[in-house]
Design a protein around this motif. Structure first.
Motif, PDB file in Angstrom:
ATOM      1  N   ASN A  40       1.078   1.995   4.008  1.00  0.00           N
ATOM      2  CA  ASN A  40       1.862   1.466   2.896  1.00  0.00           C
ATOM      3  C   ASN A  40       0.884   0.904   1.861  1.00  0.00           C
ATOM      4  OD1 ASN A  40       3.331  -0.409   1.211  1.00  0.00           O
ATOM      5  ND2 ASN A  40       5.014  -0.303   2.685  1.00  0.00           N
ATOM      6  N   SER A  59      -2.279   6.987  -0.091  1.00  0.00           N
ATOM      7  CA  SER A  59      -1.146   6.930   0.822  1.00  0.00           C
ATOM      8  C   SER A  59      -1.316   7.878   2.015  1.00  0.00           C
ATOM      9  CB  SER A  59       0.130   7.283   0.053  1.00  0.00           C
ATOM     10  OG  SER A  59       1.223   7.368   0.925  1.00  0.00           O
ATOM     11  N   HIS A  61       1.197   8.271   5.354  1.00  0.00           N
ATOM     12  CA  HIS A  61       2.284   7.807   6.213  1.00  0.00           C
ATOM     13  C   HIS A  61       2.909   8.982   6.967  1.00  0.00           C
ATOM     14  CE1 HIS A  61       4.782   9.313   2.954  1.00  0.00           C
ATOM     15  NE2 HIS A  61       4.151   8.497   2.117  1.00  0.00           N
ATOM     16  N   ASN A  86       0.181  -0.792   8.609  1.00  0.00           N
ATOM     17  CA  ASN A  86       0.759  -1.996   7.997  1.00  0.00           C
ATOM     18  C   ASN A  86       0.264  -3.269   8.672  1.00  0.00           C
ATOM     19  OD1 ASN A  86       2.132  -0.436   6.224  1.00  0.00           O
ATOM     20  ND2 ASN A  86       4.127  -0.649   7.205  1.00  0.00           N
TER      21      ASN A  86
END
Length: 284
Positions: A40, A59, A61, A86
């Motif tokens: 994130n 990024s 994810h 995170n």
């Protein structure tokens, strides 16, 4: 940065609550790598601001992991990269498996940095057996899948570590009570390293009742630990004992046990243990 360091993927844990848990080594890597890949970017940007670190973040994810992996592998030919999630240790229930796996296939160095992990931190303070344990990650969301999952771990003879959402914790504890038993010992650990940290040991029904009394207790990030299932002692019936004692009068112990094992479908090891203990008792 020395060219010898190029082509390294660093797995960098970040605090799960208390910012002071960041290590000097992790700080140094986050400062000096060419770029950081983050689950994130907004969350990681805020973390870097607190740590007073400026670096490039891209990024990475679960929704773009497949597409991003090959791009990052290409970047690793000329750059050093830090992977962060995170919170806690990356790859453990977080994106990164495919990337790390591909790095090994491409002979790219992967260096893990020790650091925070909710599962291990909770285990260390649980009071449950920690020589061996079974980490199962997040409990399934759907009721039927969750019930089948709990049935599979019911008889695990090692500590089981799980993550659960605060929104489903009551449903899950109800299922644990029904399937694993109301007296099964568990440890409820929430908000590890944070202000509202709480670690509570008790039976499943005790923990469930305690949580139901105050909804505030249900809030936060939760780790559940389930005590191992004890092995049931093999009970040798009186019929088996009488038959064994009778045979031993006429046959060797080994032959007697072999015959009894076949007749009554019982493990020879259990019979050996009983017979040896009985002989020792008779000598006293």
């Amino acid at each position: 940065m020395n060219n010898k360091n190029i082509g390294i993927l660093y797995i960098v844990p970040t605090p799960i609550g208390n910012i002071q848990d960041i290590s000097d080594r992790a700080l140094n890597i986050l400062k000096t790598v060419h770029l950081i890949i983050a689950e994130n970017t907004k969350y990681t940007n805020n973390l870097l601001k607190i740590l007073k670190i400026k670096n490039t973040i891209i990024s990475f994810h679960k929704y773009n992991e497949n597409n991003q992996t090959q791009k990052i592998i290409s970047l690793l030919k000329t750059k050093t990269i830090a992977l962060v999630s995170n919170a806690g240790t990356p790859v453990i229930n977080d994106p990164g498996y495919e990337l790390v796996h591909t790095c090994h296939k491409e002979n790219i160095t992967v260096i893990p940095i020790p650091g925070p992990c909710a599962a291990i931190t909770a285990l260390s303070a649980s009071g449950l057996s920690s020589n061996t344990f079974y980490y199962a990650g997040f409990i399934p969301k759907k009721k039927n899948t969750r019930i089948n999952f709990l049935k599979k771990i019911k008889n695990k003879q090692t500590t089981v570590i799980l993550y659960e959402s605060c929104h489903r914790i009551i449903h899950t504890l109800n299922d644990i009570t029904n399937i694993l038993g109301s007296k099964r010992k568990i440890v409820f650990a929430k908000e590890i390293t944070k202000k509202w940290e709480k670690i509570k040991y008790g039976t499943s029904i005790q923990i469930l009742t305690w949580l139901q009394k105050d909804p505030c207790r249900q809030k936060g990030e939760i780790t559940l630990l389930i005590k191992h299932k004890k092995k049931k002692k093999k009970i040798i019936s009186s019929k088996i004992k009488k038959t064994l004692h009778l045979l031993i009068k006429y046959l060797s112990m080994k032959k007697s046990i072999e015959l009894i094992s076949k007749i009554f479908k019982i493990k020879k090891n259990d019979l050996y243990k009983y017979t040896i203990n009985q002989f020792q008792h008779d000598k006293k």
